[in-house]
Design a protein around this motif. Sequence first.
Motif, PDB file in Angstrom:
ATOM      1  N   SER A   1       0.794  -1.319   0.006  1.00 45.03           N
ATOM      2  CA  SER A   1       0.032  -0.032   0.126  1.00 45.03           C
ATOM      3  C   SER A   1       0.642   1.106   0.074  1.00 45.03           C
ATOM      4  O   SER A   1       0.470   2.311  -0.605  1.00 45.03           O
ATOM      5  CB  SER A   1      -0.850  -0.183   1.209  1.00 45.03           C
TER       6      SER A   1
ATOM      7  N   THR B   1      -4.870   1.550  -2.479  1.00 45.84           N
ATOM      8  CA  THR B   1      -4.871   2.505  -1.607  1.00 45.84           C
ATOM      9  C   THR B   1      -4.791   4.027  -2.442  1.00 45.84           C
ATOM     10  O   THR B   1      -5.685   4.921  -2.095  1.00 45.84           O
ATOM     11  CB  THR B   1      -3.357   2.638  -0.550  1.00 45.84           C
TER      12      THR B   1
ATOM     13  N   TYR C   1     -12.531   4.196   3.078  1.00 52.10           N
ATOM     14  CA  TYR C   1     -11.577   3.367   3.830  1.00 52.10           C
ATOM     15  C   TYR C   1     -12.098   2.331   4.444  1.00 52.10           C
ATOM     16  O   TYR C   1     -11.301   1.418   4.911  1.00 52.10           O
ATOM     17  CB  TYR C   1     -10.693   4.303   4.850  1.00 52.10           C
TER      18      TYR C   1
END
Length: 272
Positions: free
Chosen positions: A213, A224, A241
């Motif tokens: 990420s 991400t 998220y």
Amino acid sequence: MAPPRRMSSGQQDFPWWLVAFGSLCFGLAVVIALNDLYSQVFNVVAKGIGITVGVTLAAFLLATLLGLGIALAGLSGNVVLRQAARFYIELIRGIPILVLLFYIAFVGAPAFVTFYNWMLAPLIERNWGQALLVRDVSLLWRAIIALTIGYAAFIAEIFRAGFQAVDIGQIEAAKALGLSRWQRFRLIVFPQAMRVILPPLSNDFVSMVKDSSLVSVLGVADITQMARVYAAGSFRFFETYSIVTYIYLLLTIGLSLALRGIERRLRRRTER
């Protein structure tokens, strides 16, 4: 205080944690399927899964090969190779992966381009070649190289510990039988060392899935990065998220369970 009780393979606890995790994942899957907003977020973020998996597989394969080479150099009879391997391990392990990403991307890549153009300068002057530009070096490959260099130091220590865990008596017996150094490594050391190496190596693989990420800081379109772009434009940070967390948990826990199953099968084979 009484020592902790060791349980045999037939007395292991029922994996209630896995039932809870599976229920949570199923509930989130239902929410994603029925809620248009979560469905939209998932479709956007999921576009980065291919990049995340590709970066992880490429970097881990290269890091494993490099780490194996460093471990063998560290155990060789040549003092220069041993010291060079130890220098690499201690140096790289002291640098955070994020800092290494920035260094490889913005220092290492320009330095490589400069060196490449200097080496090929005579050919470039005669129009037999073309000068390389920094932008020609893909950010994706800069990220893969940085992860490779960073994880190779840790993987080298895993291999070293595994090789040194093999009983020296068996190696001496193989010498007495006339086996060459390569034959001793291939037939005696490596098969037995893998029982020690595989569990921590599997943990490093799972860790690399999460650390991949970090490549989003270079603009690589992984999970991400896709989430960052979507959240910045929609201000839906909670939903975005939450989906990112859900995807990473599916990847890491699913991978952990698969690797644990492989370890159990290998253990049964060696116990027969």
